[in-house]
Design a protein around this motif. Structure first.
Motif, mmCIF file in Angstrom:
data_model
loop_
_atom_site.group_PDB
_atom_site.id
_atom_site.type_symbol
_atom_site.label_atom_id
_atom_site.label_comp_id
_atom_site.label_asym_id
_atom_site.label_seq_id
_atom_site.Cartn_x
_atom_site.Cartn_y
_atom_site.Cartn_z
ATOM 1 N N PHE A 188 23.698 19.170 77.969
ATOM 2 C CA PHE A 188 24.794 18.825 77.059
ATOM 3 C C PHE A 188 25.001 19.898 76.001
ATOM 4 N N ARG A 189 26.259 20.192 75.717
ATOM 5 C CA ARG A 189 26.624 21.123 74.659
ATOM 6 C C ARG A 189 27.691 20.485 73.771
ATOM 7 N N ALA A 190 27.482 20.589 72.480
ATOM 8 C CA ALA A 190 28.502 20.099 71.550
ATOM 9 C C ALA A 190 29.757 20.954 71.673
ATOM 10 N N THR A 191 30.887 20.370 71.372
ATOM 11 C CA THR A 191 32.170 21.060 71.486
ATOM 12 C C THR A 191 32.300 22.144 70.410
ATOM 13 N N ASP A 192 32.833 23.286 70.791
ATOM 14 C CA ASP A 192 33.132 24.344 69.819
ATOM 15 C C ASP A 192 34.460 24.037 69.135
ATOM 16 N N PHE A 193 34.464 24.099 67.812
ATOM 17 C CA PHE A 193 35.708 23.934 67.047
ATOM 18 C C PHE A 193 35.491 24.546 65.670
ATOM 19 N N ASP A 194 36.561 24.671 64.911
ATOM 20 C CA ASP A 194 36.481 25.238 63.569
ATOM 21 C C ASP A 194 36.152 24.117 62.582
ATOM 22 N N PRO A 195 34.932 24.068 62.038
ATOM 23 C CA PRO A 195 34.529 22.977 61.142
ATOM 24 C C PRO A 195 35.287 22.954 59.817
ATOM 25 N N GLU A 196 35.920 24.071 59.477
ATOM 26 C CA GLU A 196 36.665 24.102 58.223
ATOM 27 C C GLU A 196 37.932 23.266 58.311
#
Length: 549
Positions: A188-196
């Motif tokens: 499992f890998r968490a989704t990449d996104f811009d946390p800002e």
């Protein structure tokens, strides 16, 4: 645990070390604000650590178990088609299952929307009208209400029941956990996104004064600002052992506790049952928690029969959510002299405590913290107040300030000045040493003829009476005069007090415009909201048909 008499940077150094590991693994610099990746790593680091305890059932759950279930829930979300930016509602009790979809949502960038589990159909309709959730987790007894609200809106949300419910998939079936095969955790890998820019949580902020709205706070907002809750500690991880959680998930304290429990490595102690006085006494006496945050009303209720509960286990108690009397803090110190009792002022819109100080003067919320810029503004002219001891509205700027009210551009526009300052709606003044003092909510200020009256000021005077345990002042509408102040008083057990004594006390202490022209009413207890704050709207309903003295 070391709790100092001053704020320090230990918490920020600790968080920095953790997030550097995340960035080194992903090579994405923005991942230092990705709450999902950070929590995933911390659960993996110590699988045997007790993450949460349900004090009502004595059930416990380790990081390893929560890791297993939250990853499986995230996979179930993906299979359902949930994606980054979709909204998930959690309308449930503080049981052990609640954390599972909570963490799963943070992994994927799904927006968490905590909702009061007691809301009826009309209230759910008003809430969901703006949030438009794709999936709703609720208790089995509230499935029908959620179905009706969703049907009326025509949004087709999937509803999952915590517990068995006819014709609705329950939570355990939704997870479909195979505990013998855990290889999916490694894959499992968490989704990449811009946390800002990615919203982590929609925090309900309407309270008792307006229509439902929700503060949209991002992953970065929370990770920048929320650590200031623990800026007095120097030992990390595990600055304390047990965090006693008494508030529901829609309160900022609960959200921060859920997020930072695995990060800071402390055990969340909660209850799947309603946190009554008896339930709180049972949990405190059995588990001996050392840290908690409570509203003044909740704490006053517990102190009422303190001989049945050993408060000496607490090393730290924060009191917040509404104005705090000096007597309440002193009462705690009398029954537990070694407990650090702190008056806290925080806001959902800024994700943290607004002020902090190791040893503030009596009545002060503390000094400014480094995450924000501050100024006090005259509410009539919008001019900045430079001099001390002059009340004004608190305005703030900084990386912890929320993005706005979700799907509510009008409310967002009203909340910010043209040059980007967040207008808190709260009145403060500062002293010569830059200690800040809470005056009142602007919306709660009463207006008698041309005079502004602070309910908090009246309440502080009335609490000086030995026979008063708690009090709330509200306004009785009057066509000629505007608002007539009414004191709703909870008598202290073993004491006698009458309405004239309360009126005389106010008359001796305050000017003519601030007198209790609406009268005095005595109640067994003050009604509270789900977050244990005083429900002033309910109070107005209660006194509407009462004969006031």
């Amino acid at each position: 645990m070391v709790n100092t008499n001053h704020i320090n940077d230990s918490i920020h150094c600790y968080i920095g070390d953790l997030t550097s590991r995340i960035v080194a693994k992903s090579a994405l610099t923005t991942d230092r604000f990705h709450l999902g990746k950070l929590i995933l790593q911390c659960l993996e680091d110590d699988k045997d650590f007790i993450n949460q305890i349900d004090g009502a059932t004595s059930q416990t759950e380790t990081n390893g178990s929560l890791l297993l279930r939250s990853v499986q829930c995230a996979i179930a979300f993906k299979n359902l088609g949930l994606k980054h930016g979709d909204v998930m509602v959690l309308a449930s009790s503080n049981h052990l299952d609640q954390a599972v979809p909570f963490y799963a949502a943070l992994y994927l960038g799904v927006i968490i929307c905590p909702v009061d589990k007691f809301l009826g159909v009309n209230e759910l309709y008003d809430t969901y009208k703006n949030t438009r959730p794709k999936i709703i987790f609720c208790e089995s007894e509230k499935v029908k209400d959620n179905q009706n609200a969703v049907k009326e809106l025509g949004i087709g949300s999937k509803i999952i029941s915590f517990g068995e419910s006819e014709d609705i998939e329950n939570f355990n079936d939704f997870l479909k956990i195979d505990t013998k095969d855990t290889t999916y955790i490694d894959d499992f890998r968490a989704t990449d996104f811009d946390p800002e820019d990615t919203i982590a949580v929609l925090i309900p902020t309407s309270g008792t004064t307006g229509t439902p709205k929700a503060s949209a706070v991002t992953h970065k907002n929370l990770l920048i600002a929320s650590p200031y809750f623990w800026s007095k500690y120097t030992t990390f991880p595990s600055p304390f052992k047990h965090f006693l959680l008494v508030s529901p998930l829609q309160w900022l304290t609960a959200l921060v506790c859920y997020i930072f429990g695995p990060i800071l490595k402390f055990t969340r102690l909660q209850s799947s049952l309603l946190m009554t006085q008896e339930q709180a006494y049972h949990i405190i006496n059995k588990y001996r928690p050392d840290y908690t945050v409570m509203s003044p009303t909740m704490l006053a209720t517990l102190v009422k029969s303190h001989e049945r509960c050993d408060f000496t286990c607490f090393k730290h108690i924060e009191i917040g959510g509404s104005a705090v009397s000096k007597d309440l803090a002193e009462d705690i110190k009398k029954i537990s002299p070694n407990t650090d009792v702190v008056v806290a002022y925080g806001m959902s819109e800024v994700c943290t405590l607004v002020f902090r100080d190791g040893c503030p003067p009596a009545g002060s919320c503390g000094k400014r913290i480094g995450a924000f810029l501050y100024k006090l503004v005259d509410i009539d002219t919008n001019d900045e107040i430079i001099d001390p001891n002059i009340p004004g509205e608190l305005w703030m700027k900084g990386a912890g300030v929320f993005k706005g009210y979700y799907n509510n551009p009008d409310a967002t526009k009203d909340a910010f000045s043209e040059d980007g300052w967040f207008k808190t709606g709260d009145m403060f003044y500062r002293d010569d040493n830059w200690n800040f003092y809470f005056v009142d909510r602007i919306k709660l200020l009463l207006k008698y003829r041309n005079h502004q009256i602070s309910p908090v000021e009246l309440e502080n005077v009335i609490r000086q009476h030995a026979g008063v345990l708690d009090v709330a002042v509200i306004g009785l509408p009057d066509y000629e005069c505007g608002d007539l102040p009414v004191a709703c008083v909870v008598p202290r057990p073993g004491h006698t007090v009458n309405a004239q004594e309360i009126k005389d006390l106010v008359k001796e202490s305050l000017t003519d415009s601030k007198q209790l022209r609406g009268g005095v009413v005595f109640l067994n207890e003050l009604p509270t909201t789900a977050s244990t704050k005083i429900n002033r709207r309910k109070l107005k309903e209660i006194i509407a048909d009462m004969k006031l003295e």
